[in-house]
Design a protein around this motif. Structure first.
Motif, PDB file in Angstrom:
ATOM      1  N   GLY A  19       0.840  -1.202   0.000  1.00 46.81           N
ATOM      2  CA  GLY A  19       0.000   0.000   0.000  1.00 46.81           C
ATOM      3  C   GLY A  19       0.875   1.252   0.000  1.00 46.81           C
ATOM      4  O   GLY A  19       0.634   2.191  -0.769  1.00 46.81           O
ATOM      5  N   ILE A  20       1.874   1.232   0.871  1.00 44.38           N
ATOM      6  CA  ILE A  20       2.768   2.407   0.958  1.00 44.38           C
ATOM      7  C   ILE A  20       3.472   2.624  -0.372  1.00 44.38           C
ATOM      8  O   ILE A  20       3.570   3.732  -0.889  1.00 44.38           O
ATOM      9  CB  ILE A  20       3.787   2.217   2.108  1.00 44.38           C
ATOM     10  N   LEU A  22       2.471   1.666  -3.302  1.00 42.96           N
ATOM     11  CA  LEU A  22       1.532   2.133  -4.328  1.00 42.96           C
ATOM     12  C   LEU A  22       1.178   3.596  -4.113  1.00 42.96           C
ATOM     13  O   LEU A  22       1.087   4.383  -5.057  1.00 42.96           O
ATOM     14  CB  LEU A  22       0.273   1.269  -4.313  1.00 42.96           C
ATOM     15  N   LEU A  23       0.982   3.965  -2.838  1.00 43.25           N
ATOM     16  CA  LEU A  23       0.666   5.348  -2.527  1.00 43.25           C
ATOM     17  C   LEU A  23       1.811   6.256  -2.974  1.00 43.25           C
ATOM     18  O   LEU A  23       1.606   7.292  -3.634  1.00 43.25           O
ATOM     19  CB  LEU A  23       0.426   5.484  -1.023  1.00 43.25           C
ATOM     20  N   ALA A  24       3.010   5.803  -2.620  1.00 42.63           N
ATOM     21  CA  ALA A  24       4.188   6.593  -2.990  1.00 42.63           C
ATOM     22  C   ALA A  24       4.279   6.707  -4.498  1.00 42.63           C
ATOM     23  O   ALA A  24       4.565   7.784  -5.055  1.00 42.63           O
ATOM     24  CB  ALA A  24       5.444   5.938  -2.418  1.00 42.63           C
ATOM     25  N   THR A  26       1.796   6.445  -6.617  1.00 45.65           N
ATOM     26  CA  THR A  26       0.721   7.304  -7.117  1.00 45.65           C
ATOM     27  C   THR A  26       1.063   8.775  -6.896  1.00 45.65           C
ATOM     28  O   THR A  26       0.901   9.613  -7.791  1.00 45.65           O
ATOM     29  CB  THR A  26      -0.597   6.953  -6.387  1.00 45.65           C
ATOM     30  N   LEU A  27       1.552   9.047  -5.684  1.00 43.45           N
ATOM     31  CA  LEU A  27       1.910  10.431  -5.380  1.00 43.45           C
ATOM     32  C   LEU A  27       3.010  10.925  -6.301  1.00 43.45           C
ATOM     33  O   LEU A  27       2.959  12.044  -6.837  1.00 43.45           O
ATOM     34  CB  LEU A  27       2.349  10.561  -3.917  1.00 43.45           C
ATOM     35  N   SER A 292       3.516   4.003 -14.488  1.00 42.06           N
ATOM     36  CA  SER A 292       3.036   3.806 -13.115  1.00 42.06           C
ATOM     37  C   SER A 292       2.208   2.543 -13.016  1.00 42.06           C
ATOM     38  O   SER A 292       2.308   1.786 -12.049  1.00 42.06           O
ATOM     39  CB  SER A 292       2.189   4.999 -12.675  1.00 42.06           C
ATOM     40  N   THR A 296       2.862  -0.443 -10.804  1.00 45.13           N
ATOM     41  CA  THR A 296       1.837  -0.916  -9.872  1.00 45.13           C
ATOM     42  C   THR A 296       1.608  -2.412 -10.057  1.00 45.13           C
ATOM     43  O   THR A 296       1.551  -3.180  -9.093  1.00 45.13           O
ATOM     44  CB  THR A 296       0.525  -0.160 -10.124  1.00 45.13           C
TER      45      THR A 296
END
Ligand SMILES: Nc1nc2c(ncn2[C@@H]2O[C@@H]3COP(=O)(O)O[C@H]4[C@@H](O)[C@H](n5cnc6c(=O)[nH]c(N)nc65)O[C@@H]4COP(=O)(O)O[C@H]3[C@H]2O)c(=O)[nH]1
Length: 890
Positions: A19-20, A22-24, A26-27, A292, A296
Motif C-alpha cells: 500500500g505504501i 503504491l501510494l508513494a 501514485t503520489l 506507473s 503498480t
C-alpha cells in the motif's frame, strides 16, 4: 497458533508495505503529472508571451508606418497651405500613389473631404475611388481635437471586396477645414504581420479594441469581425502575464496573454486552449500513467508472489515444525538411545534414553558439543584412574571406532548393561548412532546357550558342546600334527547309590564329581557331562609325540582317579566313589568325534571289565607303552631311593692327546633289566618332576668328584661337563641350587661346565640368559650341546654367556659322507673362533673324522675313537696313563 499469527502479521505487513509503495508511486506519478503539466502550461505561456511581444512590436511598427504615411500627406501635398479647391486631384493622386507603392501593408491611400468624397487616391482611378468608411468613422476621426490615427471597424472594401480596416487621420487645410487621409489595410495582411510566421498549435490571436470589438483574428472568424468579444474582466489590459481564462475566439478554457498596441486603445491577445497547450504533455501523461501502471502491476505481482511465497514458506515451516515435533516425539518414545552428529562430529540431537544409558553425560551434553568431549566426559567418569595420555588414547581409539565403524558393536557398561551400538554414516558425512539395551537379550542368549550347551545339574558342557569342541580340536590337531586325548569317565556303582539313597543324593555326587574334575584340568581343557554318571574330559594340544601325549593323558587320568577317590560328603552321608577311565588319543588319524568317543567308551568298559577304579587306553599297544612308561617312572623313583645310578665319564681330548676333562653321562643299573640307557629314561624323567631329582643327583655327584680331584694333581685341572635338561634350567631356583651344590661339595666353580641344548635355552631366552649370566659370574662355564641341529639360535648366540660350542655327533658322523654336513662343521668351527669360544666335536669315531676336524681348526675331541664313556675307576686309570695339560684357570 503463533505461527498462524506470525503468518498473518507477515501478510498484513506485506500488504501494508505494498500500500505504501503504491501510494508513494501514485503520489510520485501525480506529482510528476502535475509538474509536467505545469511545465507544459508554463511553456505555452512563455511561448504566448514571446509571441505577443513579437506581434505587438510588429503591429506597432506597421501601424507607425501607416501613421507616418498618412501624416506625410500634409507635407507631400502641401495641404496646410491649400484649400480644397486648390488641390490638383490628378497630381495629388499621382503623388499619393508614389508613396503608397512603397508601403507593404497599405493597399490604397485616399484623401477624403469632410463629406466623404475622395479627392485624390493611390488608386488608378484617382479621385474616382470609392471608399465605404463605416458610419461615423469620418466624423469621429474629424472631430478629434488633435489629429491621431484612428482605426475603423472591419468593413468590406468596394475596391477589393476584401475585409479591410481603414486607418485615418485628419489634415488641417489653410482655411482650417479638414481633409481625411485614409489608408486601406486588408485584414489578412494585417494578421500575417501579427502572426510573423509563428506556428503554435491551437493558437488564437485577436486584434481588438479595448471594448472587445474584434478587428482581426487568426484563425479568421469572419462572422465575429466587428462584433464585441466578452470584455476582459479583472485583467489589467497592460498586463504581460498570461491569464487562465476562456480563449477569445472559441471560448475554451485556455491561457490568454494580452498586450495593448500603441494606437487607439487597441490590443493584441493570444489564446491557447489548455487542450492544445497540454497536447504534448498528454503523451507524457499517458507514458507516466502507463509506467506507473506497469510499476503498480509489478509491485502487486511482487507482493502477490511474496505473499504466496510466505504462505508456502510458512506452510513448509509448519510442515517442518510438525515433522520435527513428530520426530522429537518419536525419538523420545524410542526404546533405543539416539545421537545425531553433524559432519564435524558435533552433537546435533539426542534423546532422553541416551542419557539414561549414560547418566554421567546429562550435565555436559549440549548442541554442537564435539563428540570427543562426550567421550572425554565418559572417560573421566568411568575411568578416573587413567592419566591424561591414557585418556587421550582411549578417546582416540573410540573416535576411530566411531568413524570407521559401519554396523554394530557392543559395549559393556559398568552398570552391567550390554549396549549394542549401531553407527551409520549420514549423506552429509555425519553419524547416526543408535544405542540399544540388549542386556536382556544377552542374558537370554546366555541362558539359551546354557540350556542348549550346558548340563543343568553340573553346569558342565553337555554332549552337544563337547562334540562341537571335539570337532574343532580334531581338525586343529590334524593341522598342527599334535595330539590330544579324550578321557571317558563312568562312576563305579553309581546306580546302587541312586537306588539306595535316592536321586537327590546321586545328583549331589555328580555335582561334586564335576567340581573335582574341573580342579584337575587346565583352563583350555573341557570337562563335559554326557548324562547319567558319564563324564568326558578332552585334553587338547598335548604333544607332537604320541607317547608323550599318552603319558600326559595318563598323568591327568591318574590325577582324576586320585581326586575322585577322595571321600564325599553327600548331605548326611559319607560316601566313597571310584571312577573307571577310558582314554583314547586323537590327532594322528582323522576319526570322527563319535568314533573317538566310542573308542574312549570301549576303553572305559575295558577298565570296568578288569575291576574298575583304573585307567585304560583304547590302543593296546599304546596301553602297553604307557604301562611300560608308568613302570619306568615307578622304577626311576625307586632307583633314586636305592642309589641305582652311576656316573660314567667320557674323556675329552686335545689334538695332542691330552685329557682336558670329561662329560659325565648317567648310567642306571636296573635290578631286573640290567644297564638302562639314559636315552630311554631321561626323556621319561624330563616329563615329570623326576628329572629335577636325577639332575640334582648328577650335579652333586660330579661336583663331589671335582672336589675330590682337587688334591690329585693328575685330575685337579679337569673340567666336568654336566648335562642340564630344559626343565632344570626353567626351575626358578636353579641358580641357587647349582651354587649351593658347588658350595656344599667344595668343587672349584670354574671346573664345572654345564651343557645345554639349543632348545633348552630358547624356551625362555631372556630368563635363560639372565640365569646363565648369574652362574657365569660365579665362574661356571657353559657349553652348547647339539649345536646346529635345533632351532637357529644364531640371533642369540652373541647374547649367551658361552664358553664352548659342541659340534653334534650327527654332523661328525657324516664327515666324508655328506658334503653339506662337512660344510656345517667348518661353519660351526669358524663361528666359534669368531666369537672366541672353544669348540669341541663329539661322537668322533674315525681317524678321518678327527683329521678333517683338526684340519679345519677343531681343537677338542670326544668320541669312541678315543674313549667310550667309562666308570670312574676306568677313567682314573686312563688319566694315569695319559699326559695332562696345565691346569685350567679361571
Ligand atoms: N655312537 C657314538 N656315541 C657316542 C660317541 N661318543 C659318545 N657317545 C654317546 O653320545 C652321547 C653323548 O651325550 P649327549 O649328546 O649329551 O646325550 C646324552 C644326554 O642327552 C642324555 N644324558 C646322559 N646322561 C645325562 C645326564 O646326566 N643328565 C642329563 N640331563 N642327560 C643325560 O642321554 C644322552 C645319551 O647318553 P649316552 O647314552 O651316554 O650317550 C652319550 C655317549 O655315550 C661316539 O663316538 N659314537
Amino acid at each position: 497458533m503463533s505461527m498462524l499469527a506470525n503468518r498473518n502479521r507477515m501478510v498484513a505487513g506485506t500488504v501494508g508495505l505494498v500500500g505504501i509503495f503504491l501510494l508513494a508511486l501514485t503520489l510520485a506519478a501525480a506529482a510528476l503529472l502535475w509538474t509536467t503539466r505545469q511545465t507544459a502550461l508554463a511553456d505555452s505561456e512563455e511561448q504566448e508571451v514571446r509571441f505577443v511581444s513579437g506581434a505587438v512590436a510588429a503591429l506597432n511598427r506597421s501601424l507607425l508606418g501607416v501613421d507616418v504615411l498618412l501624416a506625410s500627406m500634409d507635407s507631400l501635398l502641401g495641404l496646410s497651405g491649400l484649400v480644397q479647391e486648390w488641390i490638383d486631384e490628378d497630381n495629388a493622386s499621382r503623388l499619393i500613389r508614389g508613396v503608397t507603392e512603397q508601403s507593404l501593408i497599405v493597399r490604397y491611400v485616399a484623401l477624403v473631404d469632410p463629406n466623404g468624397r475622395v479627392v485624390a487616391s493611390s488608386h488608378a482611378s484617382g479621385s474616382g475611388l470609392q471608399v465605404n468608411l463605416p458610419d461615423g468613422f469620418l466624423s469621429e476621426t474629424m472631430s478629434q481635437p488633435v489629429s491621431t490615427l484612428t482605426i475603423s471597424a472591419p468593413v468590406v472594401s468596394f475596391a477589393s471586396s476584401e475585409r479591410v480596416l481603414y486607418l485615418a487621420r485628419y489634415i488641417k487645410m489653410a482655411d482650417a477645414s479638414k481633409m481625411l487621409a485614409v489608408a486601406q489595410v486588408e485584414i489578412p495582411v494585417l494578421t500575417s504581420i501579427v502572426i510573423q510566421g509563428v506556428d503554435i498549435s491551437g493558437l488564437e490571436v485577436t486584434l481588438e479594441r479595448a471594448d472587445g470589438q474584434l478587428l482581426a483574428s487568426v484563425p479568421n472568424q469572419e462572422r465575429l469581425l466587428g462584433t464585441r468579444l466578452p470584455p476582459f474582466t479583472g485583467i489589467h489590459q497592460g498586463a504581460t502575464q498570461a491569464t487562465r481564462m476562456a480563449t477569445r475566439l472559441t471560448g475554451a478554457p485556455g491561457i490568454v496573454v494580452t498586450r495593448p498596441v500603441l494606437y487607439q486603445d487597441m490590443l493584441i491577445s493570444a489564446s491557447i486552449p489548455e487542450a492544445a497547450a497540454l497536447d504534448e504533455w498528454r503523451t507524457q501523461r499517458d507514458f507516466i500513467i502507463s509506467v506507473s501502471l506497469v510499476f503498480t502491476a509489478m509491485i502487486l505481482a511482487a507482493a502477490g508472489f511474496a505473499i504466496w511465497y510466505m504462505q508456502r514458506l510458512q506452510h513448509a515451516r509448519l510442515g517442518i515444525a510438525h515433522s520435527k515435533n513428530t520426530l522429537d516425539q518419536a525419538l523420545e518414545s524410542m526404546v533405543s538411545g539416539f545421537v545425531l552428529l553433524n559432519a564435524e562430529h558435533q552433537l546435533v540431537s539426542w534423546n532422553q534414553r541416551f542419557l539414561e544409558f549414560y547418566p554421567w553425560l546429562a550435565s555436559c551434553v549440549q548442541p554442537l558439543l564435539p563428540f570427543e568431549a562426550v567421550l572425554n566426559a565418559s572417560a573421566m567418569d568411568q575411568f578416573p584412574q587413567l592419566d591424561e595420555e591414557q585418556r587421550r588414547q582411549w578417546i582416540q581409539r573410540h573416535m576411530t571406532q566411531l568413524l570407521n565403524a559401519q554396523g554394530t558393536h557392543e559395549q559393556a557398561l559398568p552398570s552391567g548393561k550390554a549396549i549394542q551400538i549401531t553407527v551409520r554414516r549420514t549423506p552429509e558425512g555425519g553419524r547416526v548412532i543408535v544405542y540399544q539395551d540388549v542386556t536382556v537379550l544377552r542374558e537370554a542368549m546366555v541362558e539359551i546357550e546354557k540350556l542348549a550347551f550346558y548340563d543343568a545339574l553340573t553346569h558342565l558342557p553337555n554332549r552337544r558342546l563337547l562334540m562341537d569342541r571335539l570337532e574343532h580340536a580334531t581338525a586343529s590337531n590334524a593341522r598342527s600334527g599334535r595330539y590330544g586325548a579324550l578321557l571317558f569317565l563312568d562312576l563305579d556303582h553309581f546306580k546302587v547309590l541312586n537306588d539306595s539313597l535316592g536321586h537327590d543324593i546321586g545328583d549331589l555326587l555328580l555335582q561334586q564329581v564335576a567340581q573335582r574334575l574341573k580342579t584337575c584340568m587346565r583352563a583350555e581343557d573341557t570337562v563335559a557331562r554326557l548324562g547319567g554318571d558319564e563324564f568326558v574330559v578332552m585334553l587338547e594340544d598335548l604333544s607332537s609325540r604320541s607317547v608323550e601325549a599318552a603319558a600326559m593323558a595318563r598323568h591327568i587320568g591318574e590325577k582324576i582317579l586320585e581326586a575322585l577317590n577322595q571321600p564325599y560328603q553327600l548331605a548326611a552321608h559319607k560316601y566313597h566313589s571310584t571312577p573307571s577311565v577310558g582314554v583314547t588319543l586323537f590327532g594322528a588319524t582323522a576319526l570322527s568325534s563319535a568314533d573317538l568317543l566310542k573308542q574312549a567308551d570301549i576303553a572305559m568298559y575295558e577298565v570296568k571289565a578288569h575291576g574298575r577304579n583304573d585307567l585304560c587306553f583304547f590302543d593296546p599297544q599304546m596301553q602297553a607303552t604307557i604301562n611300560a612308561r608308568a613302570q619306568l617312572e615307578r622304577d626311576l623313583h625307586a632307583a633314586l631311593k636305592n642309589n641305582e645310578f652311576e656316573l660314567y665319564y667320557q674323556p675329552q681330548y686335545t689334538l695332542q692327546g691330552q685329557v682336558v676333562g670329561a662329560e659325565v653321562l648317567i648310567r642306571w643299573h636296573h635290578p631286573e633289566r640290567g644297564m638302562v640307557s639314559p636315552i630311554e629314561f631321561i626323556s621319561v624323567a624330563e616329563e615329570s618332576e623326576l628329572i629335577m631329582h636325577i639332575g640334582q643327583w648328577v650335579l652333586r655327584t660330579a661336583c663331589e668328584q671335582l672336589a675330590a680331584w682337587r688334591t690329585q694333581p693328575a685330575a685337579s685341572a679337569l673340567q666336568l661337563s654336566v648335562n642340564l635338561s630344559a626343565r632344570q634350567l626353567q626351575q626358578r631356583e636353579i641358580v641357587a641350587q647349582v651354587l649351593s651344590i658347588l658350595e656344599e661339595t667344595g668343587a672349584p666353580t670354574h671346573l664345572l661346565k654345564l651343557e645345554l641344548t639349543e632348545s633348552t635355552v630358547l624356551v625362555n631366552v631372556d630368563e635363560s640368559i639372565a640365569k646363565m649370566g648369574q652362574l657365569k659370574a660365579q665362574g661356571v662355564h657353559f657349553s652348547v650341546d647339539d649345536f646346529g641341529t635345533g632351532h637357529s639360535s644364531l640371533a642369540y648366540l652373541t647374547q649367551l654367556p658361552l664358553d664352548q660350542l659342541k659340534i653334534d655327533q650327527s654332523f661328525v658322523r657324516n664327515i666324508g659322507l655328506k658334503p653339506t654336513d662337512g660344510v656345517i662343521v667348518q661353519t660351526i668351527i669358524g663361528m666359534a673362533r669368531n666369537l672366541g669360544l672353544e669348540v669341541i666335536a663329539e661322537g668322533v669315531e674315525t681317524q678321518l673324522q678327527q683329521e678333517f676336524l683338526a684340519e679345519h681348526g677343531c681343537t677338542l675331541y670326544q668320541g669312541y675313537l678315543f674313549c667310550k664313556p667309562v666308570p670312574l675307576t676306568a677313567f682314573t686309570t686312563l688319566l694315569a696313563q695319559t699326559q695332562q695339560p696345565d691346569a685350567i684357570t679361571q
